[in-house]
Design a protein around this motif. Structure first.
Motif, PDB file in Angstrom:
ATOM      1  N   ASN A  14       0.814  -1.232   0.000  1.00 19.62           N
ATOM      2  CA  ASN A  14       0.000   0.000   0.000  1.00 19.62           C
ATOM      3  C   ASN A  14       0.835   1.265   0.000  1.00 19.62           C
ATOM      4  N   HIS A  15       2.149   1.136  -0.081  1.00 17.12           N
ATOM      5  CA  HIS A  15       3.002   2.320   0.082  1.00 17.12           C
ATOM      6  C   HIS A  15       2.706   3.418  -0.940  1.00 17.12           C
ATOM      7  N   ARG A  16       2.670   4.608  -0.462  1.00 16.60           N
ATOM      8  CA  ARG A  16       2.764   5.814  -1.282  1.00 16.60           C
ATOM      9  C   ARG A  16       3.364   6.886  -0.380  1.00 16.60           C
ATOM     10  N   SER A  17       4.104   7.833  -0.962  1.00 10.13           N
ATOM     11  CA  SER A  17       4.666   8.904  -0.135  1.00 10.13           C
ATOM     12  C   SER A  17       3.552   9.823   0.328  1.00 10.13           C
ATOM     13  N   VAL A  18       3.629  10.217   1.572  1.00 12.48           N
ATOM     14  CA  VAL A  18       2.607  11.097   2.175  1.00 12.48           C
ATOM     15  C   VAL A  18       3.263  12.436   2.513  1.00 12.48           C
ATOM     16  N   ARG A  19       2.718  13.490   1.890  1.00 15.78           N
ATOM     17  CA  ARG A  19       3.345  14.814   2.033  1.00 15.78           C
ATOM     18  C   ARG A  19       2.433  15.826   2.728  1.00 15.78           C
ATOM     19  N   LYS A  20       1.210  15.406   3.066  1.00 19.75           N
ATOM     20  CA  LYS A  20       0.299  16.337   3.773  1.00 19.75           C
ATOM     21  C   LYS A  20      -0.211  15.632   5.022  1.00 19.75           C
TER      22      LYS A  20
ATOM     23  N   GLY B  84       8.251  25.003  -2.157  1.00 18.48           N
ATOM     24  CA  GLY B  84       8.051  23.561  -1.988  1.00 18.48           C
ATOM     25  C   GLY B  84       8.504  23.064  -0.625  1.00 18.48           C
ATOM     26  N   HIS B  85       8.350  21.791  -0.443  1.00 19.71           N
ATOM     27  CA  HIS B  85       8.857  21.090   0.735  1.00 19.71           C
ATOM     28  C   HIS B  85       8.375  21.660   2.075  1.00 19.71           C
ATOM     29  N   GLY B  86       7.122  22.175   2.077  1.00 19.95           N
ATOM     30  CA  GLY B  86       6.542  22.652   3.328  1.00 19.95           C
ATOM     31  C   GLY B  86       6.425  21.543   4.356  1.00 19.95           C
ATOM     32  N   TYR B  87       6.374  20.295   3.875  1.00 19.76           N
ATOM     33  CA  TYR B  87       6.212  19.155   4.792  1.00 19.76           C
ATOM     34  C   TYR B  87       7.426  18.942   5.691  1.00 19.76           C
ATOM     35  N   VAL B  88       8.577  19.489   5.308  1.00 22.07           N
ATOM     36  CA  VAL B  88       9.743  19.389   6.209  1.00 22.07           C
ATOM     37  C   VAL B  88       9.440  20.150   7.513  1.00 22.07           C
TER      38      VAL B  88
ATOM     39  N   GLY C  52       4.630   8.941   5.413  1.00 23.78           N
ATOM     40  CA  GLY C  52       5.872   9.720   5.382  1.00 23.78           C
ATOM     41  C   GLY C  52       6.450   9.821   3.997  1.00 23.78           C
ATOM     42  N   VAL C  53       7.500  10.625   3.920  1.00 24.55           N
ATOM     43  CA  VAL C  53       8.221  10.772   2.654  1.00 24.55           C
ATOM     44  C   VAL C  53       9.699  11.008   2.953  1.00 24.55           C
ATOM     45  N   PHE C  54      10.528  10.340   2.172  1.00 24.15           N
ATOM     46  CA  PHE C  54      11.975  10.562   2.305  1.00 24.15           C
ATOM     47  C   PHE C  54      12.354  11.890   1.663  1.00 24.15           C
ATOM     48  N   ILE C  55      13.418  12.499   2.171  1.00 25.46           N
ATOM     49  CA  ILE C  55      13.820  13.821   1.691  1.00 25.46           C
ATOM     50  C   ILE C  55      15.305  13.810   1.291  1.00 25.46           C
ATOM     51  N   GLY C  56      15.534  13.439   0.028  1.00 26.68           N
ATOM     52  CA  GLY C  56      16.908  13.445  -0.484  1.00 26.68           C
ATOM     53  C   GLY C  56      17.393  14.844  -0.821  1.00 26.68           C
ATOM     54  N   SER C  57      16.454  15.791  -0.985  1.00 28.91           N
ATOM     55  CA  SER C  57      16.831  17.166  -1.315  1.00 28.91           C
ATOM     56  C   SER C  57      17.600  17.825  -0.169  1.00 28.91           C
ATOM     57  N   LEU C  58      17.683  17.145   0.932  1.00 25.42           N
ATOM     58  CA  LEU C  58      18.588  17.555   2.021  1.00 25.42           C
ATOM     59  C   LEU C  58      20.024  17.681   1.501  1.00 25.42           C
TER      60      LEU C  58
ATOM     61  N   GLN D  76      -1.105   5.906  -5.950  1.00 28.81           N
ATOM     62  CA  GLN D  76       0.135   5.136  -5.927  1.00 28.81           C
ATOM     63  C   GLN D  76       0.814   5.285  -7.280  1.00 28.81           C
ATOM     64  N   ARG D  77       2.102   5.588  -7.261  1.00 28.86           N
ATOM     65  CA  ARG D  77       2.821   5.768  -8.524  1.00 28.86           C
ATOM     66  C   ARG D  77       3.145   4.418  -9.146  1.00 28.86           C
ATOM     67  N   PRO D  78       2.875   4.264 -10.448  1.00 24.26           N
ATOM     68  CA  PRO D  78       3.133   2.967 -11.081  1.00 24.26           C
ATOM     69  C   PRO D  78       4.624   2.645 -11.110  1.00 24.26           C
ATOM     70  N   ARG D  79       4.950   1.424 -10.801  1.00 24.95           N
ATOM     71  CA  ARG D  79       6.343   0.966 -10.803  1.00 24.95           C
ATOM     72  C   ARG D  79       6.649   0.162 -12.057  1.00 24.95           C
ATOM     73  N   LEU D  80       7.930  -0.022 -12.335  1.00 23.36           N
ATOM     74  CA  LEU D  80       8.370  -0.881 -13.433  1.00 23.36           C
ATOM     75  C   LEU D  80       7.735  -2.262 -13.269  1.00 23.36           C
TER      76      LEU D  80
HETATM   77  C1  FMN Z   1      16.104   8.433  -1.010  1.00 21.74           C
HETATM   78  C2  FMN Z   1      14.835   9.176  -1.414  1.00 21.74           C
HETATM   79  C3  FMN Z   1      14.829  10.558  -1.464  1.00 21.74           C
HETATM   80  C4  FMN Z   1      13.655  11.244  -1.761  1.00 21.74           C
HETATM   81  N1  FMN Z   1      13.657  12.615  -1.729  1.00 21.74           N
HETATM   82  C5  FMN Z   1      12.504  13.290  -1.888  1.00 21.74           C
HETATM   83  C6  FMN Z   1      12.470  14.706  -1.711  1.00 21.74           C
HETATM   84  O1  FMN Z   1      13.485  15.366  -1.453  1.00 21.74           O
HETATM   85  N2  FMN Z   1      11.278  15.332  -1.825  1.00 21.74           N
HETATM   86  C7  FMN Z   1      10.123  14.658  -2.088  1.00 21.74           C
HETATM   87  O2  FMN Z   1       9.070  15.297  -2.158  1.00 21.74           O
HETATM   88  N3  FMN Z   1      10.121  13.316  -2.270  1.00 21.74           N
HETATM   89  C8  FMN Z   1      11.282  12.617  -2.169  1.00 21.74           C
HETATM   90  N4  FMN Z   1      11.293  11.252  -2.288  1.00 21.74           N
HETATM   91  C9  FMN Z   1      10.045  10.518  -2.570  1.00 21.74           C
HETATM   92  C10 FMN Z   1      10.017  10.017  -4.013  1.00 21.74           C
HETATM   93  O3  FMN Z   1       9.751  11.091  -4.862  1.00 21.74           O
HETATM   94  C11 FMN Z   1       8.944   8.930  -4.138  1.00 21.74           C
HETATM   95  O4  FMN Z   1       9.258   7.836  -3.293  1.00 21.74           O
HETATM   96  C12 FMN Z   1       8.811   8.418  -5.576  1.00 21.74           C
HETATM   97  O5  FMN Z   1       8.416   9.449  -6.435  1.00 21.74           O
HETATM   98  C13 FMN Z   1       7.800   7.290  -5.676  1.00 21.74           C
HETATM   99  O6  FMN Z   1       6.560   7.714  -5.136  1.00 21.74           O
HETATM  100  P1  FMN Z   1       5.865   6.933  -3.936  1.00 21.74           P
HETATM  101  O7  FMN Z   1       6.824   6.874  -2.781  1.00 21.74           O
HETATM  102  O8  FMN Z   1       4.627   7.731  -3.604  1.00 21.74           O
HETATM  103  O9  FMN Z   1       5.535   5.572  -4.455  1.00 21.74           O
HETATM  104  C14 FMN Z   1      12.471  10.533  -2.060  1.00 21.74           C
HETATM  105  C15 FMN Z   1      12.506   9.119  -2.039  1.00 21.74           C
HETATM  106  C16 FMN Z   1      13.660   8.453  -1.724  1.00 21.74           C
HETATM  107  C17 FMN Z   1      13.655   6.952  -1.700  1.00 21.74           C
END
Ligand code: FMN
Length: 260
Positions: A13-19, A86-90, A145-151, A189-193
């Motif tokens: 069920n994973h999807r990134s949650v930003r709100k 962007g990135h208000g969720y941080v 949650g959502v990962f933040i690589g833009s750090l 949910q974003r489509p995967r390969l």
């Molecule tokens: C290591 C990593 C860094 C990410 N960095 C960001 C980020 O800086 N900002 C953001 O909004 N999403 C970030 N994401 C989320 C991805 O955009 C997201 O996982 C991808 O588009 C697939 O979408 P989903 O997680 O909803 O399936 C990151 C994900 C990963 C794994």
């Protein structure tokens, strides 16, 4: 006792949650999430990962500025100009965790060299596994949650904000909170390969042009449904088309990593 969803259901069920709703994460839940990270496998029992909980609002703002790729002045100016940032969720997430590859403890305890590229790989792998354990645990508890690589847009500034010593590098953040499921941004949910592109047997199977093109079309249709004119090919070009954080090697070496 906390209620949690079954593992497979949670993962699928994973999807990134930003709100988020703004509700705090209870101590019980937070402890369970951190313990799930602590329990993860670790290369050679080295435990080369550390987590920093960022609770200070000023630090959150500074880290958001890094994610927006803006200096403090640029950020203030953009706010004053009424620009959408962007990135208000941080800032708005209930918990912001920063994951670091960490060789500090190995230096403190044993006289070792950790400037090999392999050591950085070990740290990066340990960090990623730990972070994913924590996100999966959070999702199983009904959080998102959502990962933040833009750090890493300004990794040196992020390190300064967090007061990181030598032999520690921040790799990415993780925003966590109670999902606002009303918000469209959290819903799809974003489509995967497909599996036949993702998985080979015995030898690497190069994907056909048709398979890649079909997946690209699937992503395009997904974005179209969200009102965006975008596809996977364009996204790849946006990320890998130019210099990719070219300051990284110098920064890593200044922290004592990846010198050979
Ligand atoms: C290591 C990593 C860094 C990410 N960095 C960001 C980020 O800086 N900002 C953001 O909004 N999403 C970030 N994401 C989320 C991805 O955009 C997201 O996982 C991808 O588009 C697939 O979408 P989903 O997680 O909803 O399936 C990151 C994900 C990963 C794994």
């Amino acid at each position: 006792m906390l209620n949690s969803q079954p593992t497979l259901e949670t993962l699928l069920n994973h999807r990134s949650v930003r709100k988020y709703t703004g509700e705090p994460i209870s101590d019980d839940m937070l402890t369970a999430i951190l313990e799930a990270g602590r329990a993860v496998s670790t290369s050679s029992y080295l435990q080369a990962a550390s987590v920093i909980r960022v609770v200070d609002a000023t630090k959150r703002t500074a880290l958001r500025q890094v994610s927006c790729d803006m200096s403090a002045d640029e950020y203030e100016q953009a706010l004053a100009d009424g620009k959408r940032l962007g990135h208000g969720y941080v800032e708005s997430c209930a918990e912001y965790l920063v994951f670091c590859a960490d060789a500090y403890r190995h230096h403190a305890l044993a006289d070792v060299n950790t400037d090999w590229t392999e050591v950085l790989l070990i740290g990066a792998i340990d960090v990623a596994l730990m972070a994913q354990n924590m996100l999966a645990a959070a999702e199983s508890l009904g959080l998102g949650g959502v990962f933040i690589g833009s750090l890493r847009n300004d990794i040196a500034r992020a390190s300064q904000v967090l007061d990181l010593p030598k032999h520690v590098v921040p790799l990415f953040g993780l925003c966590l909170g109670h999902p606002d499921w009303e918000s469209k941004i959290n819903q799809s949910q974003r489509p995967r390969l497909p599996l036949d592109v993702l998985v080979s047997v015995d030898t690497y199977q190069t994907p056909s042009d048709e398979a890649l093109s079909a997946y690209n079309d699937e992503v395009k249709a997904y974005y179209h449904g969200r009102g965006l004119d975008l596809d996977w090919k364009t996204q790849i070009a946006q990320t890998f088309g130019g210099d990719v954080r070219p300051f990284m090697l110098d920064y890593l070496q200044s922290q004592g990593f990846a010198k050979r």
